[in-house]
Design a protein around this motif. Structure first.
Motif, PDB file in Angstrom:
ATOM      1  N   TYR A  59       0.778  -1.164  -0.026  1.00 41.28           N
ATOM      2  CA  TYR A  59       0.023   0.094   0.068  1.00 41.28           C
ATOM      3  C   TYR A  59       0.645   1.335  -0.109  1.00 41.28           C
ATOM      4  O   TYR A  59       1.859   1.185   0.702  1.00 41.28           O
ATOM      5  CB  TYR A  59      -0.707   0.196   1.315  1.00 41.28           C
ATOM      6  N   GLU A  88     -11.225  -5.974   3.745  1.00 41.94           N
ATOM      7  CA  GLU A  88     -11.762  -4.883   4.677  1.00 41.94           C
ATOM      8  C   GLU A  88     -10.740  -4.717   5.899  1.00 41.94           C
ATOM      9  O   GLU A  88     -10.432  -3.651   6.166  1.00 41.94           O
ATOM     10  CB  GLU A  88     -13.317  -5.088   4.968  1.00 41.94           C
ATOM     11  N   ASN A  89     -10.407  -5.899   6.249  1.00 44.33           N
ATOM     12  CA  ASN A  89      -9.631  -5.843   7.625  1.00 44.33           C
ATOM     13  C   ASN A  89      -8.205  -5.199   7.312  1.00 44.33           C
ATOM     14  O   ASN A  89      -7.615  -4.417   8.269  1.00 44.33           O
ATOM     15  CB  ASN A  89      -9.564  -7.069   8.418  1.00 44.33           C
ATOM     16  N   ASP A 128      -7.511  -3.038   4.946  1.00 42.56           N
ATOM     17  CA  ASP A 128      -7.525  -1.825   4.678  1.00 42.56           C
ATOM     18  C   ASP A 128      -7.663  -0.915   5.887  1.00 42.56           C
ATOM     19  O   ASP A 128      -7.188   0.205   6.189  1.00 42.56           O
ATOM     20  CB  ASP A 128      -8.897  -1.389   3.831  1.00 42.56           C
ATOM     21  N   ARG A 129      -8.375  -1.298   7.011  1.00 45.56           N
ATOM     22  CA  ARG A 129      -8.161  -0.901   8.419  1.00 45.56           C
ATOM     23  C   ARG A 129      -7.054  -0.619   8.989  1.00 45.56           C
ATOM     24  O   ARG A 129      -6.809   0.324   9.614  1.00 45.56           O
ATOM     25  CB  ARG A 129      -9.605  -1.391   9.248  1.00 45.56           C
ATOM     26  N   LEU A 130      -6.530  -1.645   9.018  1.00 46.33           N
ATOM     27  CA  LEU A 130      -5.280  -1.936   9.773  1.00 46.33           C
ATOM     28  C   LEU A 130      -4.178  -0.874   9.135  1.00 46.33           C
ATOM     29  O   LEU A 130      -3.551  -0.250   9.701  1.00 46.33           O
ATOM     30  CB  LEU A 130      -4.396  -3.197   9.358  1.00 46.33           C
ATOM     31  N   ASP A 139      -4.883   1.752   6.918  1.00 42.69           N
ATOM     32  CA  ASP A 139      -5.305   3.155   7.707  1.00 42.69           C
ATOM     33  C   ASP A 139      -4.709   3.519   8.913  1.00 42.69           C
ATOM     34  O   ASP A 139      -4.359   4.611   9.286  1.00 42.69           O
ATOM     35  CB  ASP A 139      -6.822   3.303   7.386  1.00 42.69           C
ATOM     36  N   ARG A 140      -5.016   2.646   9.780  1.00 39.87           N
ATOM     37  CA  ARG A 140      -4.605   2.846  11.392  1.00 39.87           C
ATOM     38  C   ARG A 140      -3.217   3.055  11.388  1.00 39.87           C
ATOM     39  O   ARG A 140      -2.642   4.216  11.972  1.00 39.87           O
ATOM     40  CB  ARG A 140      -5.242   1.913  12.208  1.00 39.87           C
ATOM     41  N   GLU A 156      -2.237   6.564   9.808  1.00 39.06           N
ATOM     42  CA  GLU A 156      -2.602   7.704  10.813  1.00 39.06           C
ATOM     43  C   GLU A 156      -1.565   7.672  11.994  1.00 39.06           C
ATOM     44  O   GLU A 156      -1.092   8.798  12.423  1.00 39.06           O
ATOM     45  CB  GLU A 156      -3.921   7.301  11.399  1.00 39.06           C
TER      46      GLU A 156
END
Length: 87
Positions: free
Chosen positions: A22, A53-54, A56-58, A60-61, A64
Protein backbone atom coordinates in the motif's frame (compact mmCIF):
# COMPACT_ATOMS: atom_id res chain seq x y z
CA UNK A 1 -14.22 -21.47 -3.17
CA UNK A 2 -13.27 -25.07 -3.89
CA UNK A 3 -12.25 -25.91 -7.46
CA UNK A 4 -12.05 -22.24 -8.35
CA UNK A 5 -10.66 -21.55 -11.82
CA UNK A 6 -8.79 -18.41 -12.75
CA UNK A 7 -10.87 -16.10 -14.95
CA UNK A 8 -7.70 -15.13 -16.87
CA UNK A 9 -6.01 -18.44 -17.69
CA UNK A 10 -8.56 -21.04 -16.50
CA UNK A 11 -5.98 -22.85 -14.32
CA UNK A 12 -6.68 -23.97 -10.74
CA UNK A 13 -6.66 -21.39 -7.97
CA UNK A 14 -5.04 -22.71 -4.79
CA UNK A 15 -4.78 -21.60 -1.16
CA UNK A 16 -1.69 -19.53 -0.51
CA UNK A 17 -0.18 -16.48 1.12
CA UNK A 18 0.71 -13.18 -0.56
CA UNK A 19 2.37 -9.85 0.17
CA UNK A 20 0.28 -6.70 -0.16
CA UNK A 21 1.79 -3.25 -0.82
CA UNK A 22 0.00 0.00 0.00
CA UNK A 23 1.27 3.53 -0.78
CA UNK A 24 -0.37 6.34 1.21
CA UNK A 25 0.90 9.77 2.29
CA UNK A 26 4.58 9.07 1.49
CA UNK A 27 4.32 5.82 3.44
CA UNK A 28 4.75 2.36 1.99
CA UNK A 29 3.04 -0.29 4.09
CA UNK A 30 3.90 -3.91 3.28
CA UNK A 31 1.67 -6.59 4.78
CA UNK A 32 3.24 -10.03 4.50
CA UNK A 33 1.76 -13.50 4.77
CA UNK A 34 -1.81 -12.49 3.85
CA UNK A 35 -4.18 -15.46 3.31
CA UNK A 36 -5.28 -15.57 -0.32
CA UNK A 37 -6.09 -17.74 -3.28
CA UNK A 38 -3.42 -17.75 -5.98
CA UNK A 39 -3.69 -18.97 -9.58
CA UNK A 40 -1.31 -21.86 -10.19
CA UNK A 41 -0.85 -20.68 -13.77
CA UNK A 42 -0.60 -16.90 -14.02
CA UNK A 43 -0.18 -16.05 -10.32
CA UNK A 44 -3.22 -13.79 -10.11
CA UNK A 45 -4.16 -13.19 -6.46
CA UNK A 46 -7.64 -13.28 -4.93
CA UNK A 47 -8.29 -11.82 -1.47
CA UNK A 48 -11.58 -12.50 0.32
CA UNK A 49 -13.70 -9.43 1.03
CA UNK A 50 -13.51 -9.70 4.83
CA UNK A 51 -9.72 -10.00 4.72
CA UNK A 52 -9.42 -7.04 2.33
CA UNK A 53 -11.63 -4.88 4.56
CA UNK A 54 -9.60 -5.73 7.65
CA UNK A 55 -6.34 -5.03 5.80
CA UNK A 56 -7.65 -1.63 4.70
CA UNK A 57 -8.56 -0.74 8.29
CA UNK A 58 -5.18 -1.93 9.57
CA UNK A 59 -3.25 0.05 6.96
CA UNK A 60 -5.33 3.20 7.55
CA UNK A 61 -4.62 3.00 11.28
CA UNK A 62 -0.90 2.39 10.76
CA UNK A 63 -0.65 5.35 8.38
CA UNK A 64 -2.55 7.56 10.84
CA UNK A 65 -0.21 6.54 13.68
CA UNK A 66 2.94 7.01 11.57
CA UNK A 67 1.77 10.46 10.42
CA UNK A 68 1.04 11.44 14.02
CA UNK A 69 4.47 10.24 15.14
CA UNK A 70 6.21 11.96 12.22
CA UNK A 71 4.70 15.33 13.14
CA UNK A 72 6.69 15.12 16.38
CA UNK A 73 9.94 14.56 14.46
CA UNK A 74 10.32 17.14 11.69
CA UNK A 75 13.22 15.20 10.14
CA UNK A 76 10.72 12.48 9.09
CA UNK A 77 8.01 14.69 7.60
CA UNK A 78 9.28 14.97 4.03
CA UNK A 79 10.81 11.52 3.65
CA UNK A 80 9.28 8.36 2.27
CA UNK A 81 8.66 5.95 5.13
CA UNK A 82 8.25 2.20 4.96
CA UNK A 83 6.44 -0.07 7.40
CA UNK A 84 6.38 -3.90 7.18
CA UNK A 85 3.76 -5.99 8.97
CA UNK A 86 3.72 -9.78 9.16
CA UNK A 87 0.32 -11.39 9.58
Amino acid sequence: MNNLKCPECKRDVIVGRVEMDYYLDKIRVVVKNVPARVCSGCGREFIEGVIAENLDRLVDRVVEDVNSFSKKLPILQDKMREIAIGV
